[in-house]
Design a protein around this motif. Structure first.
Motif, PDB file in Angstrom:
ATOM      1  N   PRO A   1       0.926  -1.572   0.242  1.00 23.62           N
ATOM      2  CA  PRO A   1       0.004   0.040   0.362  1.00 23.62           C
ATOM      3  C   PRO A   1       0.616   1.561   0.480  1.00 23.62           C
ATOM      4  N   ARG A   2       2.311   1.367  -0.302  1.00 15.31           N
ATOM      5  CA  ARG A   2       3.259   2.423   0.261  1.00 15.31           C
ATOM      6  C   ARG A   2       2.823   3.215   1.299  1.00 15.31           C
ATOM      7  N   ASN A   3       1.461   4.058   1.221  1.00 16.75           N
ATOM      8  CA  ASN A   3       1.030   4.611   3.098  1.00 16.75           C
ATOM      9  C   ASN A   3      -0.147   4.321   3.075  1.00 16.75           C
ATOM     10  N   GLU A   4      -1.070   4.554   3.778  1.00 17.82           N
ATOM     11  CA  GLU A   4      -2.372   4.948   4.401  1.00 17.82           C
ATOM     12  C   GLU A   4      -3.521   5.043   3.768  1.00 17.82           C
ATOM     13  N   ASP A   5      -3.586   5.291   2.115  1.00 14.27           N
ATOM     14  CA  ASP A   5      -4.816   5.652   1.713  1.00 14.27           C
ATOM     15  C   ASP A   5      -5.156   4.293   1.873  1.00 14.27           C
ATOM     16  N   ASP A   6      -4.822   3.097   0.411  1.00 14.58           N
ATOM     17  CA  ASP A   6      -5.653   1.697   0.577  1.00 14.58           C
ATOM     18  C   ASP A   6      -6.340   0.987   2.069  1.00 14.58           C
ATOM     19  N   ILE A   7      -5.528   1.987   3.274  1.00 15.88           N
ATOM     20  CA  ILE A   7      -6.187   1.334   4.429  1.00 15.88           C
ATOM     21  C   ILE A   7      -7.325   1.689   4.991  1.00 15.88           C
ATOM     22  N   LEU A   8      -7.403   3.030   5.035  1.00 14.12           N
ATOM     23  CA  LEU A   8      -8.350   4.092   5.237  1.00 14.12           C
ATOM     24  C   LEU A   8      -9.098   4.438   4.706  1.00 14.12           C
ATOM     25  N   ASN A   9      -9.176   3.726   2.957  1.00 17.25           N
ATOM     26  CA  ASN A   9     -10.462   3.707   2.213  1.00 17.25           C
ATOM     27  C   ASN A   9     -11.218   2.582   2.421  1.00 17.25           C
TER      28      ASN A   9
ATOM     29  N   ASN B   1      -9.184  -5.499  11.757  1.00 10.85           N
ATOM     30  CA  ASN B   1      -9.111  -6.431  10.033  1.00 10.85           C
ATOM     31  C   ASN B   1      -8.169  -6.201   9.057  1.00 10.85           C
ATOM     32  N   ILE B   2      -7.727  -5.395   9.465  1.00 11.16           N
ATOM     33  CA  ILE B   2      -6.836  -5.030   8.214  1.00 11.16           C
ATOM     34  C   ILE B   2      -5.340  -4.802   7.848  1.00 11.16           C
ATOM     35  N   ILE B   3      -5.190  -5.303   7.426  1.00  7.26           N
ATOM     36  CA  ILE B   3      -2.768  -5.259   7.867  1.00  7.26           C
ATOM     37  C   ILE B   3      -2.620  -4.842   6.539  1.00  7.26           C
ATOM     38  N   GLY B   4      -2.008  -4.041   6.373  1.00  6.00           N
ATOM     39  CA  GLY B   4      -1.152  -3.576   5.490  1.00  6.00           C
ATOM     40  C   GLY B   4       0.386  -4.197   4.925  1.00  6.00           C
ATOM     41  N   MET B   5       1.230  -4.606   4.404  1.00  2.49           N
ATOM     42  CA  MET B   5       1.968  -5.378   4.360  1.00  2.49           C
ATOM     43  C   MET B   5       3.142  -4.538   3.228  1.00  2.49           C
ATOM     44  N   ASP B   6       4.069  -4.282   3.324  1.00  2.00           N
ATOM     45  CA  ASP B   6       5.295  -3.531   2.171  1.00  2.00           C
ATOM     46  C   ASP B   6       6.621  -3.807   2.228  1.00  2.00           C
ATOM     47  N   LEU B   7       7.551  -3.085   1.562  1.00  2.00           N
ATOM     48  CA  LEU B   7       9.327  -3.194   2.291  1.00  2.00           C
ATOM     49  C   LEU B   7       9.262  -3.119   2.660  1.00  2.00           C
ATOM     50  N   ILE B   8       8.950  -1.323   3.078  1.00  2.00           N
ATOM     51  CA  ILE B   8       9.602  -0.481   3.465  1.00  2.00           C
ATOM     52  C   ILE B   8       7.728  -0.020   4.288  1.00  2.00           C
ATOM     53  N   SER B   9       7.848   1.197   5.570  1.00  2.00           N
ATOM     54  CA  SER B   9       6.749   1.188   5.830  1.00  2.00           C
ATOM     55  C   SER B   9       7.624   2.448   7.303  1.00  2.00           C
ATOM     56  N   TYR B  10       6.535   3.404   7.305  1.00  2.00           N
ATOM     57  CA  TYR B  10       6.264   4.290   8.107  1.00  2.00           C
ATOM     58  C   TYR B  10       4.926   4.505   9.547  1.00  2.00           C
ATOM     59  N   SER B  11       4.322   3.366   8.775  1.00  2.00           N
ATOM     60  CA  SER B  11       3.557   3.881   9.313  1.00  2.00           C
ATOM     61  C   SER B  11       2.918   2.286  10.123  1.00  2.00           C
ATOM     62  N   PRO B  12       2.349   3.064  11.808  1.00  2.00           N
ATOM     63  CA  PRO B  12       1.205   1.708  12.454  1.00  2.00           C
ATOM     64  C   PRO B  12       0.511   1.145  11.215  1.00  2.00           C
ATOM     65  N   PHE B  13      -0.162   1.041  10.090  1.00  2.00           N
ATOM     66  CA  PHE B  13      -0.791   0.656   9.411  1.00  2.00           C
ATOM     67  C   PHE B  13       0.055  -0.582   8.684  1.00  2.00           C
TER      68      PHE B  13
END
Length: 162
Positions: free
Chosen positions: A5-13, A23-35
């Motif tokens: 997701p890169r940033n929280e946009d997808d998760i917040l949507n 119930n939502i988990i975001g996963m990426d190779l890099i992250s600055y977000s607790p989401f």
């Protein structure tokens, strides 16, 4: 799980559309977000059948091993789970791609770029149960010397059977 997701946009949507943040988990190779947790879509830390839904928007194009990605998605999805995958349709040559994307390598050297719903579904090797939505890009040149406004996307939303 939302992959890349890169940033929280997808998760917040998703949250804004009624999904519980728990119930939502975001996963990426890099992250600055607790989401969004750090992880690799080719080797996820989750158990077999852990998820009902896997969303992978515009990240599959970065994979050097799309078949390995698909097998990992099948592993972490429950039987009947839903997959949503989107990729940008592109006919750029390697040289054009490097120029348009500021020197960033979008298409791995070792594989053919995924440019159709058929290619996405083929990755899942007979495990596709039902296709709910599909969109293939028009058969046209997608880019010239610079990006054009009508580049299309390839999208597939489908359930899997185990």
């Amino acid at each position: 799980i939302v992959i890349g997701p890169r940033n929280e946009d997808d998760i917040l949507n998703l949250i804004g559309n009624g999904f519980s943040s728990g119930n939502i988990i975001g996963m990426d190779l890099i992250s600055y977000s607790p989401f969004i947790e750090i992880g690799d879509m080719h080797s996820m830390r989750f158990g077999d059948g852990h998820f009902d839904v896997v969303i992978c928007g515009w990240t599959l194009s970065y994979s050097n091993e799309p078949r390995k990605f698909a097998m990992e998605v099948l592993r972490v999805l429950r039987n009947g789970g839903v997959v949503g995958i989107g990729v940008e349709y592109s006919t750029l040559t390697e040289e054009e791609s490097l120029s348009v994307h500021g020197g960033y390598h979008l298409k791995p050297d070792s594989i053919e770029r995924i440019n159709s719903v058929g290619q996405i579904l083929e990755l899942f090797d007979g495990s596709v149960a039902q296709v709910f939505f599909s969109h293939d890009a028009p058969n046209k040149i997608s880019h010239g010397r610079s990006q054009v406004s009508d580049v299309s996307n390839v999208i597939a939303i489908f359930s899997i059977k185990k």
